[in-house]
Design a protein around this motif. Sequence first.
Motif, PDB file in Angstrom:
ATOM      1  N   ASP A  37       9.114  -6.625   9.387  1.00  0.00           N
ATOM      2  CA  ASP A  37       8.964  -5.338  10.067  1.00  0.00           C
ATOM      3  C   ASP A  37       7.991  -4.456   9.282  1.00  0.00           C
ATOM      4  OD1 ASP A  37       9.177  -2.881  11.302  1.00  0.00           O
ATOM      5  OD2 ASP A  37      11.364  -2.792  11.209  1.00  0.00           O
ATOM      6  N   PRO A  38       6.704  -4.491   9.632  1.00  0.00           N
ATOM      7  CA  PRO A  38       5.701  -3.690   8.908  1.00  0.00           C
ATOM      8  C   PRO A  38       6.016  -2.191   8.894  1.00  0.00           C
ATOM      9  CG  PRO A  38       4.628  -5.233  10.398  1.00  0.00           C
ATOM     10  CD  PRO A  38       6.093  -5.292  10.691  1.00  0.00           C
ATOM     11  N   ASP A  39       6.635  -1.687   9.956  1.00  0.00           N
ATOM     12  CA  ASP A  39       6.967  -0.254   9.991  1.00  0.00           C
ATOM     13  C   ASP A  39       8.006   0.093   8.924  1.00  0.00           C
ATOM     14  OD1 ASP A  39       5.211   0.352  12.057  1.00  0.00           O
ATOM     15  OD2 ASP A  39       6.696  -0.089  13.602  1.00  0.00           O
ATOM     16  N   PHE A  40       9.000  -0.781   8.736  1.00  0.00           N
ATOM     17  CA  PHE A  40       9.986  -0.562   7.679  1.00  0.00           C
ATOM     18  C   PHE A  40       9.298  -0.549   6.314  1.00  0.00           C
ATOM     19  CE2 PHE A  40      12.718  -2.329   4.357  1.00  0.00           C
ATOM     20  CZ  PHE A  40      13.694  -1.348   4.309  1.00  0.00           C
ATOM     21  N   LEU A  41       8.380  -1.487   6.078  1.00  0.00           N
ATOM     22  CA  LEU A  41       7.673  -1.552   4.792  1.00  0.00           C
ATOM     23  C   LEU A  41       6.894  -0.264   4.540  1.00  0.00           C
ATOM     24  CD1 LEU A  41       6.375  -5.235   4.902  1.00  0.00           C
ATOM     25  CD2 LEU A  41       8.405  -4.357   3.722  1.00  0.00           C
ATOM     26  N   LYS A  42       6.234   0.246   5.568  1.00  0.00           N
ATOM     27  CA  LYS A  42       5.469   1.499   5.428  1.00  0.00           C
ATOM     28  C   LYS A  42       6.392   2.678   5.144  1.00  0.00           C
ATOM     29  CE  LYS A  42       1.698  -0.095   8.289  1.00  0.00           C
ATOM     30  NZ  LYS A  42       1.031  -0.060   9.579  1.00  0.00           N
ATOM     31  N   HIS A  43       7.583   2.646   5.715  1.00  0.00           N
ATOM     32  CA  HIS A  43       8.550   3.725   5.516  1.00  0.00           C
ATOM     33  C   HIS A  43       9.175   3.690   4.114  1.00  0.00           C
ATOM     34  CE1 HIS A  43      11.660   6.621   6.531  1.00  0.00           C
ATOM     35  NE2 HIS A  43      12.556   5.785   6.046  1.00  0.00           N
ATOM     36  N   ILE A  44       9.479   2.495   3.620  1.00  0.00           N
ATOM     37  CA  ILE A  44      10.191   2.373   2.338  1.00  0.00           C
ATOM     38  C   ILE A  44       9.231   2.409   1.135  1.00  0.00           C
ATOM     39  CG2 ILE A  44      10.214  -0.165   2.102  1.00  0.00           C
ATOM     40  CD1 ILE A  44      13.225   2.145   1.483  1.00  0.00           C
ATOM     41  N   PHE A  45       7.977   2.052   1.337  1.00  0.00           N
ATOM     42  CA  PHE A  45       7.014   1.964   0.225  1.00  0.00           C
ATOM     43  C   PHE A  45       6.972   3.213  -0.660  1.00  0.00           C
ATOM     44  CE2 PHE A  45       2.741   2.495  -1.518  1.00  0.00           C
ATOM     45  CZ  PHE A  45       2.629   1.346  -2.281  1.00  0.00           C
ATOM     46  N   PRO A  46       6.894   4.431  -0.096  1.00  0.00           N
ATOM     47  CA  PRO A  46       6.828   5.619  -0.965  1.00  0.00           C
ATOM     48  C   PRO A  46       8.102   5.855  -1.783  1.00  0.00           C
ATOM     49  CG  PRO A  46       6.232   6.183   1.297  1.00  0.00           C
ATOM     50  CD  PRO A  46       6.749   4.786   1.314  1.00  0.00           C
ATOM     51  N   ARG A  47       9.213   5.247  -1.372  1.00  0.00           N
ATOM     52  CA  ARG A  47      10.489   5.451  -2.068  1.00  0.00           C
ATOM     53  C   ARG A  47      10.726   4.436  -3.185  1.00  0.00           C
ATOM     54  NH1 ARG A  47      10.702   7.037   3.059  1.00  0.00           N
ATOM     55  NH2 ARG A  47      12.045   8.750   3.682  1.00  0.00           N
ATOM     56  N   ILE A  48       9.858   3.439  -3.273  1.00  0.00           N
ATOM     57  CA  ILE A  48      10.020   2.373  -4.261  1.00  0.00           C
ATOM     58  C   ILE A  48       9.363   2.779  -5.576  1.00  0.00           C
ATOM     59  CG2 ILE A  48       9.362  -0.026  -4.825  1.00  0.00           C
ATOM     60  CD1 ILE A  48      11.541   0.118  -2.717  1.00  0.00           C
ATOM     61  N   ASN A  49      10.111   2.645  -6.670  1.00  0.00           N
ATOM     62  CA  ASN A  49       9.521   2.811  -7.999  1.00  0.00           C
ATOM     63  C   ASN A  49       8.809   1.498  -8.292  1.00  0.00           C
ATOM     64  OD1 ASN A  49       9.291   2.369 -10.882  1.00  0.00           O
ATOM     65  ND2 ASN A  49      10.476   4.231 -11.128  1.00  0.00           N
ATOM     66  N   TRP A  50       7.491   1.519  -8.210  1.00  0.00           N
ATOM     67  CA  TRP A  50       6.719   0.280  -8.229  1.00  0.00           C
ATOM     68  C   TRP A  50       6.850  -0.472  -9.553  1.00  0.00           C
ATOM     69  CZ3 TRP A  50       5.344  -2.349  -4.234  1.00  0.00           C
ATOM     70  CH2 TRP A  50       4.544  -3.472  -4.405  1.00  0.00           C
ATOM     71  N   LEU A  51       6.843   0.219 -10.678  1.00  0.00           N
ATOM     72  CA  LEU A  51       6.958  -0.491 -11.966  1.00  0.00           C
ATOM     73  C   LEU A  51       8.310  -1.189 -12.091  1.00  0.00           C
ATOM     74  CD1 LEU A  51       5.204   2.003 -14.413  1.00  0.00           C
ATOM     75  CD2 LEU A  51       4.287  -0.093 -13.401  1.00  0.00           C
ATOM     76  N   ALA A  52       9.385  -0.537 -11.653  1.00  0.00           N
ATOM     77  CA  ALA A  52      10.706  -1.164 -11.668  1.00  0.00           C
ATOM     78  C   ALA A  52      10.740  -2.351 -10.714  1.00  0.00           C
ATOM     79  CB  ALA A  52      11.784  -0.144 -11.289  1.00  0.00           C
TER      80      ALA A  52
END
Length: 123
Positions: A37-52
């Motif tokens: 679900d690309p829309d879910f990925l776009k929605h959750i991406f800003p909430r992810i701490n990328w280094l973790a």
Amino acid sequence: MKLLTHNMLSCHIKGVKNGYPFLIEVIKVSEHEADFDPDFLKHIFPRINWLAFLQGAEAMGCREGLPEAPTETYLEDEQFQKAFHHALLEVTLEEGSLVCPETGRRFPVAKGIPNMLLNEDEC
């Protein structure tokens, strides 16, 4: 436990100031296909701490295709979307431990479920 869950957890032992992110000790990892679900990925991406997220992906053996510092423009790239989706939602820590980065306290993960219960003296 999926990396999505790992990214949201922190250690709540009394007095701990640096309880995020948990280190992951792997005993068993499984992979299960999840709906893409690309829309879910776009929605959750800003909430992810990328280094973790990268640290967890490395520990769980699913780091391939994930850049060091992506921007939201990466979400238009299908290769990146698939790598992000796979690591975030399809790889599961079945058995292992989450380790508090400050205290070294291990929280066991069994059957994909982290046991985050504290001992009485840790509350």
